[in-house]
Design a protein around this motif. Structure first.
Motif, PDB file in Angstrom:
ATOM      1  N   THR A 204       0.832  -1.198   0.000  1.00  0.00           N
ATOM      2  CA  THR A 204       0.000   0.000   0.000  1.00  0.00           C
ATOM      3  C   THR A 204       0.869   1.251   0.000  1.00  0.00           C
ATOM      4  O   THR A 204       2.080   1.184   0.209  1.00  0.00           O
ATOM      5  N   ASN A 205       0.221   2.391  -0.219  1.00  0.00           N
ATOM      6  CA  ASN A 205       0.965   3.642  -0.248  1.00  0.00           C
ATOM      7  C   ASN A 205       1.469   4.014   1.151  1.00  0.00           C
ATOM      8  O   ASN A 205       2.620   4.399   1.323  1.00  0.00           O
ATOM      9  N   ARG A 252       1.471  -8.944  -6.236  1.00  0.00           N
ATOM     10  CA  ARG A 252       1.016  -8.663  -7.587  1.00  0.00           C
ATOM     11  C   ARG A 252       0.562  -7.228  -7.811  1.00  0.00           C
ATOM     12  O   ARG A 252       0.365  -6.815  -8.951  1.00  0.00           O
ATOM     13  N   ALA A 253       0.366  -6.455  -6.726  1.00  0.00           N
ATOM     14  CA  ALA A 253      -0.190  -5.120  -6.906  1.00  0.00           C
ATOM     15  C   ALA A 253       0.246  -4.182  -5.788  1.00  0.00           C
ATOM     16  O   ALA A 253       0.526  -4.613  -4.660  1.00  0.00           O
ATOM     17  N   ILE A 254       0.286  -2.899  -6.125  1.00  0.00           N
ATOM     18  CA  ILE A 254       0.492  -1.826  -5.152  1.00  0.00           C
ATOM     19  C   ILE A 254      -0.812  -1.041  -5.127  1.00  0.00           C
ATOM     20  O   ILE A 254      -1.266  -0.534  -6.161  1.00  0.00           O
ATOM     21  N   PHE A 255      -1.421  -0.932  -3.953  1.00  0.00           N
ATOM     22  CA  PHE A 255      -2.734  -0.321  -3.834  1.00  0.00           C
ATOM     23  C   PHE A 255      -2.618   1.102  -3.289  1.00  0.00           C
ATOM     24  O   PHE A 255      -2.010   1.328  -2.244  1.00  0.00           O
ATOM     25  N   PRO A 262       0.695   8.831  -7.394  1.00  0.00           N
ATOM     26  CA  PRO A 262       1.147   7.513  -7.839  1.00  0.00           C
ATOM     27  C   PRO A 262       2.604   7.457  -8.303  1.00  0.00           C
ATOM     28  O   PRO A 262       3.089   6.383  -8.658  1.00  0.00           O
ATOM     29  N   THR A 263       3.311   8.579  -8.292  1.00  0.00           N
ATOM     30  CA  THR A 263       4.637   8.640  -8.917  1.00  0.00           C
ATOM     31  C   THR A 263       5.598   7.601  -8.339  1.00  0.00           C
ATOM     32  O   THR A 263       6.240   6.835  -9.080  1.00  0.00           O
ATOM     33  N   THR A 278      -5.083   2.138  -8.453  1.00  0.00           N
ATOM     34  CA  THR A 278      -5.466   3.415  -7.837  1.00  0.00           C
ATOM     35  C   THR A 278      -6.959   3.413  -7.525  1.00  0.00           C
ATOM     36  O   THR A 278      -7.678   2.479  -7.829  1.00  0.00           O
ATOM     37  N   ASP A 279      -7.383   4.468  -6.901  1.00  0.00           N
ATOM     38  CA  ASP A 279      -8.805   4.727  -6.656  1.00  0.00           C
ATOM     39  C   ASP A 279      -9.404   3.892  -5.534  1.00  0.00           C
ATOM     40  O   ASP A 279     -10.620   3.721  -5.475  1.00  0.00           O
TER      41      ASP A 279
END
Length: 310
Positions: A204-205, A252-255, A262-263, A278-279
């Motif tokens: 995650t961010n 598999r993903a960055i949320f 998102p940079t 995103t979102d």
């Protein structure tokens, strides 16, 4: 410790209603009820029902981590009769506002009674997390709907002290909403069961999904920002470490939340096989779909997570 504290003489706050079921417990003067965030206002409104109106202090899209108060905010706080906060130092901006606003009001801490997850605060995490190196509580408790049941009970008690004549209505509304929260929890369990166990990996961010991960069996591989706040910035070494963690785990993903930049995530994704999703709406509702209520907010984010990982 009480789940709320009263700093307004009840006799000056509760006025006798004039006949029937009042639109306001204060008769001709509507009480000003504020919740710090949009999702918290929605939760509280479900308890309040049609008897009183609950407004969000923060506008749609704003996050307490980075919110900069205005002089008008002092006036809004000063006029409030009931203020509902998440707690666990989530609303870092509120203390100064309360001091400047003065006056008296009922304050409800929705998370009171829940022991928060403890993690180490970072130097750039800001005043909402204490000093670097010290244990800091994770405030994102609402991302486990089971914990929101405690929010509902605390809010019900606060509304009842504001408006004793509405006690039965608040109790009935709270019970009905708890049933909805339990149904939401069961729905999430069913949805995440589509994800193979080895793929239930979250990046995650910032550190927001800890309670969600604990409840629904995910592992948090890492975060772009090692903080509960979106305001912090990672070092080059932290970025390199996260890239290694993603490669080693096969995440598999960055949320990212809808308001996250998102940079950095895209830079990390370029070095791994992970995609950037995103979102997600984790800290603010939207004006209508896809996250017009707390329950819709949770369902929207869960659908994105499941689709990316199943």
């Amino acid at each position: 410790m009480n789940r709320f504290f009263i700093v307004l003489t009840v006799s000056t706050l509760i006025l006798t209603a004039c006949g029937g079921t009042p639109a306001s417990p204060a008769g001709t003067v509507d009480p000003v009820i504020l919740a710090s965030t949009t999702f918290l206002a929605d939760i509280a409104q479900n308890v309040a029902g049609e008897r009183v109106q609950v407004d969000s202090f923060l506008p749609i899209g704003a996050e307490p981590h980075s919110y900069q108060p205005t002089p008008q905010d002092v006036t809004r706080i000063a006029k409030s009769n009931l203020l509902i906060l998440n707690g666990v130092e989530y609303e870092g901006f509120i203390e100064a506002l309360l001091e400047n606003a003065g006056g008296e009001r009922i304050i409800v801490t929705a998370s009171d009674g829940i022991a928060p997850r403890e993690m180490v605060a970072h130097a750039d995490e800001g005043e909402s997390s204490g000093n670097a190196g010290e244990e800091a509580g994770d405030p994102h408790l609402w991302l486990d709907p089971n914990l929101v049941v405690t929010y509902v009970e605390n809010i019900r008690e606060g509304l009842t002290h504001l408006d004793p004549d509405g006690a039965a209505e608040y109790k009935s509304n709270a019970e009905a909403y708890v049933a909805e929260l339990q149904a939401l929890d069961a729905w999430i369990v069913e949805q995440v069961s589509q994800i193979p166990a080895e793929q239930k990996l979250l990046v995650t961010n910032h550190e927001a999904l800890g309670y969600f991960a604990e409840r629904y069996g995910f592992d948090v591989v890492g975060t772009v920002v090692e903080s509960f706040s979106t305001d912090a910035s990672p070092s080059a070494q932290q970025m390199a470490d996260l890239i290694d963690q993603i490669k080693a785990s096969g995440a598999r993903a960055i949320f990212l939340g809808a308001s996250d930049n998102p940079t950095l995530a895209e830079q990390i994704a370029a070095e791994t096989d992970a995609q950037v999703i995103t979102d997600l709406h984790l800290e603010s509702l939207t004006d209508g779909p896809p996250a017009g209520s707390y329950i819709e907010m949770m369902k929207h984010s869960v659908k994105l997570i499941v689709e990316a990982l199943k």
